[in-house]
Structure formats: C-alpha cells, structure tokens
Write an enzyme that holds these catalytic residues in place. Structure first.
Site, PDB file in Angstrom:
ATOM      1  N   ASP A   1       0.817  -1.209   0.000  1.00 15.57           N
ATOM      2  CA  ASP A   1       0.000   0.000   0.000  1.00 15.57           C
ATOM      3  C   ASP A   1       0.851   1.260   0.000  1.00 15.57           C
ATOM      4  OD1 ASP A   1      -2.740  -1.111   0.130  1.00 15.57           O
ATOM      5  OD2 ASP A   1      -2.024  -1.981   2.009  1.00 15.57           O
TER       6      ASP A   1
ATOM      7  N   TYR B   1       7.371  -9.571   7.176  1.00 15.71           N
ATOM      8  CA  TYR B   1       7.285  -8.119   7.256  1.00 15.71           C
ATOM      9  C   TYR B   1       8.010  -7.657   8.513  1.00 15.71           C
ATOM     10  CZ  TYR B   1       3.619  -7.949   3.663  1.00 15.71           C
ATOM     11  OH  TYR B   1       2.915  -8.046   2.479  1.00 15.71           O
TER      12      TYR B   1
END
Length: 285
Positions: A53, A111
């Site tokens: 994003d 992540y």
C-alpha cells in the site's frame, strides 16, 4: 521465438509512491518500474508477488516478467538500473526454475515494522519509523518493550485474523509462524512477523493493536478475544511508513534466490529503512 521468463528481486522506498499497483492517477511503483523496463528494452508488464500500500517499503519484492527473444536476465540486470528512478532498485535478475511464478509459487512472507518506543527517533529514521509518542491514541501512555513482546507473541498461530485486516480481504485461516520484538538501539524497535499469508493492512492492525493493548488503551481481554474469534475491535492501524516487506519465500525447488544471496541482498542500499542503527540488535524478552 519464445519469450524467456525472468525473476526480479526489487527493492523500493514507498515514501514517494501511491502504493505498488498501477492506478489511473499518481505515480506507483509498478508504473515507474515498467517505464524503466521499457527504456531498457522490455516492454511487457510484470507480475509481483503481492501488492504493497501507499507508503510501504520493500526490501524484497519479487516479480515475474517475460523477456523479448534473445534478451537475457543478465542483459536486464545491466540495462535496467540506469533507468530506475530514485527510490527503486534491482538486486537480482535471473532466469527462475521451471514453473516459477512470483505470486502463485510463494509460500510465505516476512514483514518488519519499526517503531520508536522511547527517546527521540534519529533524523535518518524519521521517515521510516512510527513515533509512538505522536500517535493520538498512545499519547501520554507508557509502552514497556517486554509487555509489547508478550502480547505480540500471543498473535502467533493459525487463526482467523478477521479482526485485524480489511474486510475486503478474503476471510480464511492464516498462519502467523512467528512474531518477535527486536531492539535496534536508541529506543528504536523492530517487530518481525513471518507467516504464510496476510490480509490487507493485517500487519499494520496487528502492530497498532498490540501497541495499544500494551499501553492500556485497549483491554487485553478484547485483544485476545479478537485473536481467538475474529470479533472486530476498535483497534489501531499503525502508519504505513514504518512497514517493510522484508522477504518473500518460495519452496526450495522453485526459489530463484539461494539463502546466502538472500542474506547479503546484493545491491541493497545501506541507508534506512533497510539497515540497522549502529549494526546492533537484541531480541526483547
């Protein structure tokens, strides 16, 4: 003549892009990368391992692409970098094993999220780390690293993370294999989450809600109930700037990138958000 497949290991800082996927308006990583590839002689679209994003960074984004006849991955590795805009780079371009696909062959991702829990964030890290003291819902609350580590560990397991991702993402069981807190120095910490798949904003909601619960702004009972049942809670979505797609994993027979290469990340910038302050780290208890 057939076009030949290539696997690309791409890095980028998401600060100046409106996310990865091409959009009608605004510069995206995909648009900038495909434009650079056209200038390098490859006029075909890429297929990434996944999308990030707006504002999210990637140490390792993987993409599949078909090369023109007589055009090799070695040629792309040489010709692409001069055309890449600031904030995007190529670590490796290579012909992958038979049957490789950047998205469908992936079996997991890692992540990492950087957050300043105490003191002042270093200037070099300011664009790439969440400053907990500036988050309105955390303002004035105390965040103890050991409490954050404890609650973060509770998120591990195979479960329905419906309460921690956008409801536009498919609701299904996902496995979070590990979730640990590491001290990077100077009050900066890194939350590492490794799993087989993540819904949209899942890492940011898990990080933000863990911090909120650790600070006493959300009850632990609600937090743990949401993990077990998927019942929505008034959680916190951590800002995008602290998040890095660190690694995409593949089965050994499909992985284009050997483990020693993954560890040294050739061509990766040494500046934030990819490096560690002072080269030191410890895992929080």
């Amino acid at each position: 003549m057939k076009r030949t497949p290539a696997a690309l290991w791409i890095w980028y800082r998401g600060t100046d892009f409106l996310g990865f996927q091409r959009q009608p308006e605004g510069l995206t990583v995909q648009e900038a990368l495909e434009d650079a590839m056209r200038k390098a002689g490859v006029p075909y679209p890429i297929m990434p391992a996944g999308r990030t994003d707006r504002g999210v960074h990637a140490r390792m984004q993987v993409a599949s692409v078909r090369l023109p006849p007589c055009y090799t991955s070695e040629m792309l590795a040489e010709r692409l970098p001069p055309h890449a805009p600031p904030g995007i780079g190529l670590c490796v371009a290579r012909r992958p094993p038979e049957g490789f696909h950047a998205q469908w062959s992936a079996v997991g991702k890692e992540y990492r999220y950087r957050v300043q829990l105490g003191g002042s964030v270093a200037e070099a890290w300011r664009p790439f780390a969440m400053e907990a003291s500036l988050e309105p819902r955390l303002e004035g609350l105390t965040l103890r690293p050991e409490r954050v580590a404890e609650l973060l560990g509770a998120t591990v397991g195979r479960r329905d993370f419906y309460a921690f991702h956008e409801h536009s993402s498919l609701r299904k069981p996902r496995t979070l294999e590990s979730a640990t807190l590491h001290e990077l120095g100077g009050g900066l910490f890194e939350l590492r989450l490794r799993g087989d798949g993540f819904g949209r904003y899942q890492v940011r909601y898990l990080v933000g809600s863990t911090l909120l619960t650790a600070a006493g702004g959300l009850s632990e009972e609600l937090f743990r109930s949401a993990l077990e049942s998927g019942t929505p809670i008034p959680g916190l979505k951590a800002p995008a700037k602290g998040l890095v797609l660190w690694e995409v994993r593949y089965p050994s027979d499909k992985d284009p990138f050997p483990s020693e290469e993954r560890a040294r990340a050739p061509g990766l910038p040494s500046a934030p958000p990819f490096c560690l302050p002072d080269g030191a780290e410890t895992q929080a208890a």
